[in-house]
Scaffold this motif. Structure first.
Motif, PDB file in Angstrom:
ATOM      1  N   TYR A   1      32.761 -28.438  34.971  1.00 46.63           N
ATOM      2  CA  TYR A   1      33.362 -28.284  36.292  1.00 46.63           C
ATOM      3  C   TYR A   1      34.455 -27.231  36.187  1.00 46.63           C
ATOM      4  CZ  TYR A   1      31.261 -32.805  37.688  1.00 46.63           C
ATOM      5  OH  TYR A   1      30.413 -33.839  37.980  1.00 46.63           O
ATOM      6  N   ASN A   2      34.318 -26.147  36.912  1.00 53.60           N
ATOM      7  CA  ASN A   2      35.346 -25.104  36.939  1.00 53.60           C
ATOM      8  C   ASN A   2      35.722 -24.630  35.534  1.00 53.60           C
ATOM      9  OD1 ASN A   2      35.552 -25.175  39.813  1.00 53.60           O
ATOM     10  ND2 ASN A   2      36.690 -27.083  39.589  1.00 53.60           N
ATOM     11  N   ARG A   3      34.701 -24.451  34.694  1.00 53.98           N
ATOM     12  CA  ARG A   3      34.858 -23.934  33.339  1.00 53.98           C
ATOM     13  C   ARG A   3      35.577 -24.878  32.385  1.00 53.98           C
ATOM     14  NH1 ARG A   3      31.114 -21.025  34.636  1.00 53.98           N
ATOM     15  NH2 ARG A   3      31.292 -18.828  35.077  1.00 53.98           N
ATOM     16  N   SER A   4      35.528 -26.189  32.665  1.00 57.96           N
ATOM     17  CA  SER A   4      36.161 -27.168  31.796  1.00 57.96           C
ATOM     18  C   SER A   4      35.469 -28.522  31.959  1.00 57.96           C
ATOM     19  CB  SER A   4      37.650 -27.281  32.111  1.00 57.96           C
ATOM     20  OG  SER A   4      38.302 -28.055  31.117  1.00 57.96           O
ATOM     21  N   ILE A   5      36.066 -29.540  31.376  1.00 60.73           N
ATOM     22  CA  ILE A   5      35.507 -30.884  31.490  1.00 60.73           C
ATOM     23  C   ILE A   5      35.915 -31.509  32.820  1.00 60.73           C
ATOM     24  CG2 ILE A   5      35.430 -31.228  29.004  1.00 60.73           C
ATOM     25  CD1 ILE A   5      37.925 -33.010  29.253  1.00 60.73           C
ATOM     26  N   PRO A   6      35.115 -32.425  33.327  1.00 59.02           N
ATOM     27  CA  PRO A   6      35.467 -33.119  34.561  1.00 59.02           C
ATOM     28  C   PRO A   6      36.720 -33.982  34.387  1.00 59.02           C
ATOM     29  CG  PRO A   6      33.144 -33.395  34.042  1.00 59.02           C
ATOM     30  CD  PRO A   6      33.789 -32.787  32.839  1.00 59.02           C
ATOM     31  N   GLY A   7      37.470 -34.131  35.452  1.00 61.16           N
ATOM     32  CA  GLY A   7      38.675 -34.948  35.423  1.00 61.16           C
ATOM     33  C   GLY A   7      38.413 -36.386  35.016  1.00 61.16           C
ATOM     34  N   VAL A   8      37.281 -36.939  35.446  1.00 56.48           N
ATOM     35  CA  VAL A   8      36.967 -38.332  35.120  1.00 56.48           C
ATOM     36  C   VAL A   8      36.790 -38.505  33.609  1.00 56.48           C
ATOM     37  CG1 VAL A   8      34.460 -38.128  35.482  1.00 56.48           C
ATOM     38  CG2 VAL A   8      35.584 -40.324  35.818  1.00 56.48           C
ATOM     39  N   LEU A   9      36.256 -37.500  32.926  1.00 58.51           N
ATOM     40  CA  LEU A   9      36.108 -37.556  31.472  1.00 58.51           C
ATOM     41  C   LEU A   9      37.482 -37.474  30.805  1.00 58.51           C
ATOM     42  CD1 LEU A   9      34.569 -37.608  28.838  1.00 58.51           C
ATOM     43  CD2 LEU A   9      34.055 -35.170  29.149  1.00 58.51           C
ATOM     44  N   LYS A  10      38.312 -36.554  31.264  1.00 59.65           N
ATOM     45  CA  LYS A  10      39.661 -36.424  30.688  1.00 59.65           C
ATOM     46  C   LYS A  10      40.445 -37.703  30.904  1.00 59.65           C
ATOM     47  CE  LYS A  10      43.116 -34.032  28.831  1.00 59.65           C
ATOM     48  NZ  LYS A  10      44.184 -34.995  28.704  1.00 59.65           N
ATOM     49  N   ASN A  11      40.301 -38.330  32.046  1.00 57.50           N
ATOM     50  CA  ASN A  11      40.971 -39.588  32.332  1.00 57.50           C
ATOM     51  C   ASN A  11      40.558 -40.669  31.330  1.00 57.50           C
ATOM     52  OD1 ASN A  11      42.706 -41.188  34.134  1.00 57.50           O
ATOM     53  ND2 ASN A  11      40.816 -42.228  34.707  1.00 57.50           N
ATOM     54  N   ALA A  12      39.263 -40.767  31.049  1.00 54.13           N
ATOM     55  CA  ALA A  12      38.769 -41.759  30.083  1.00 54.13           C
ATOM     56  C   ALA A  12      39.311 -41.467  28.685  1.00 54.13           C
ATOM     57  CB  ALA A  12      37.241 -41.767  30.082  1.00 54.13           C
ATOM     58  N   ILE A  13      39.316 -40.204  28.308  1.00 48.03           N
ATOM     59  CA  ILE A  13      39.841 -39.824  26.993  1.00 48.03           C
ATOM     60  C   ILE A  13      41.310 -40.218  26.889  1.00 48.03           C
ATOM     61  CG2 ILE A  13      40.439 -37.858  25.532  1.00 48.03           C
ATOM     62  CD1 ILE A  13      37.800 -36.539  26.591  1.00 48.03           C
ATOM     63  N   ASP A  14      42.077 -39.924  27.932  1.00 42.27           N
ATOM     64  CA  ASP A  14      43.500 -40.254  27.909  1.00 42.27           C
ATOM     65  C   ASP A  14      43.722 -41.759  27.805  1.00 42.27           C
ATOM     66  OD1 ASP A  14      44.050 -37.557  28.068  1.00 42.27           O
ATOM     67  OD2 ASP A  14      44.586 -37.593  30.194  1.00 42.27           O
ATOM     68  N   HIS A  15      43.009 -42.535  28.585  1.00 50.38           N
ATOM     69  CA  HIS A  15      43.161 -43.993  28.537  1.00 50.38           C
ATOM     70  C   HIS A  15      42.895 -44.533  27.135  1.00 50.38           C
ATOM     71  CE1 HIS A  15      44.162 -45.650  32.422  1.00 50.38           C
ATOM     72  NE2 HIS A  15      43.266 -44.885  33.027  1.00 50.38           N
ATOM     73  N   ALA A  16      41.805 -44.119  26.528  1.00 54.48           N
ATOM     74  CA  ALA A  16      41.418 -44.688  25.233  1.00 54.48           C
ATOM     75  C   ALA A  16      42.242 -44.143  24.073  1.00 54.48           C
ATOM     76  CB  ALA A  16      39.932 -44.461  24.985  1.00 54.48           C
ATOM     77  N   SER A  17      43.020 -43.098  24.328  1.00 53.24           N
ATOM     78  CA  SER A  17      43.853 -42.542  23.261  1.00 53.24           C
ATOM     79  C   SER A  17      45.286 -43.080  23.288  1.00 53.24           C
ATOM     80  CB  SER A  17      43.897 -41.015  23.370  1.00 53.24           C
ATOM     81  OG  SER A  17      44.647 -40.615  24.507  1.00 53.24           O
ATOM     82  N   ARG A  18      45.596 -43.915  24.244  1.00 56.55           N
ATOM     83  CA  ARG A  18      46.967 -44.370  24.443  1.00 56.55           C
ATOM     84  C   ARG A  18      47.085 -45.875  24.278  1.00 56.55           C
ATOM     85  NH1 ARG A  18      50.294 -40.057  24.415  1.00 56.55           N
ATOM     86  NH2 ARG A  18      51.786 -41.364  25.473  1.00 56.55           N
ATOM     87  N   PRO A  19      48.259 -46.440  24.042  1.00 56.86           N
ATOM     88  CA  PRO A  19      49.503 -45.731  23.829  1.00 56.86           C
ATOM     89  C   PRO A  19      49.462 -44.916  22.538  1.00 56.86           C
ATOM     90  CG  PRO A  19      49.855 -48.119  23.631  1.00 56.86           C
ATOM     91  CD  PRO A  19      48.423 -47.896  23.974  1.00 56.86           C
ATOM     92  N   TYR A  20      50.384 -43.975  22.448  1.00 53.53           N
ATOM     93  CA  TYR A  20      50.431 -43.073  21.301  1.00 53.53           C
ATOM     94  C   TYR A  20      50.380 -43.877  20.001  1.00 53.53           C
ATOM     95  CZ  TYR A  20      51.762 -39.378  18.136  1.00 53.53           C
ATOM     96  OH  TYR A  20      51.765 -38.487  17.104  1.00 53.53           O
ATOM     97  N   GLY A  21      49.504 -43.415  19.094  1.00 53.02           N
ATOM     98  CA  GLY A  21      49.341 -44.096  17.809  1.00 53.02           C
ATOM     99  C   GLY A  21      48.302 -45.195  17.821  1.00 53.02           C
ATOM    100  N   GLN A  22      47.708 -45.482  18.982  1.00 50.74           N
ATOM    101  CA  GLN A  22      46.712 -46.551  19.090  1.00 50.74           C
ATOM    102  C   GLN A  22      45.409 -46.037  19.699  1.00 50.74           C
ATOM    103  OE1 GLN A  22      48.327 -50.118  20.928  1.00 50.74           O
ATOM    104  NE2 GLN A  22      50.357 -49.636  20.141  1.00 50.74           N
ATOM    105  N   SER A  23      45.017 -44.852  19.294  1.00 46.51           N
ATOM    106  CA  SER A  23      43.808 -44.238  19.846  1.00 46.51           C
ATOM    107  C   SER A  23      42.555 -44.953  19.356  1.00 46.51           C
ATOM    108  CB  SER A  23      43.737 -42.765  19.434  1.00 46.51           C
ATOM    109  OG  SER A  23      42.519 -42.193  19.875  1.00 46.51           O
TER     110      SER A  23
END
Length: 183
Positions: free
Chosen positions: A79-101
């Protein structure tokens, strides 16, 4: 024989998503000791660090499914030369809190399809940058920038004959990658 559970993250929510079809068809190319589970990401709330201490149930399920997996498969549109926002949102959720990815150390494959001639090359590169930061060992070769065109899928939803040898080769490399890193 060992069993390998693969968590599949499809970066599209569209009902008739080419990438969801690709994820489903690719799973059929894997050996019998591999099982694939597509993780729901559309129900996740927008990531907000204020929620780290009390994540939504959908976030807890996502992280548990990733933790239970031996490997990851990301299948993303561009999407617009990058990943979709919904994918980035999932990545962010599962990588947080910091140190608990939940992602850390899980071997991954990155692939995607779009109607454009370069497939999802730029989205995949952006995703690889994110995964590198998250310490996700990601299959580098072969790359697969798949153009969604007539014949990619047959009438039963399998990979069509014109792309079968290439995508079977990709899957074979992915399987070897997971087995190497999931030990």
């Amino acid at each position: 024989m060992a069993q390998y559970q693969i968590a599949v993250v499809v970066g599209s929510l569209r009902r008739d998503s080419f990438n969801r079809k690709l994820a489903t068809a690719l799973a059929k190319l894997a050996p019998a000791d591999f099982t694939f589970k597509q993780l729901p990401i559309g129900e996740l709330p927008h990531y907000n660090q204020d929620d780290d201490a009390a994540p939504a149930e959908s976030v807890k399920r996502l992280k548990a499914d990733i933790a239970a997996a031996h490997g990851l498969l990301f299948v993303t549109p561009e999407y617009n030369r990058s990943i979709p926002g919904v994918l980035k949102n999932a990545i962010d959720h599962a990588s947080r809190p910091y140190g608990q990815s939940a992602w850390k150390g899980k071997p991954a494959g990155v692939i995607g399809t779009s109607i454009g001639a370069i497939g999802t090359a730029l989205a995949q590169q952006h995703l690889r940058n994110i995964l590198a930061y998250l310490d996700v060992p990601t299959l580098g070769q072969p790359e697969a920038f798949v153009q969604a065109k007539d014949g990619l899928f047959d009438e039963a939803g399998n990979i069509g004959t014109g792309s079968l040898a290439f995508l079977q080769g990709w899957m074979d490399h992915y399987v070897a990658w997971v087995k190497k890193h999931a030990a």
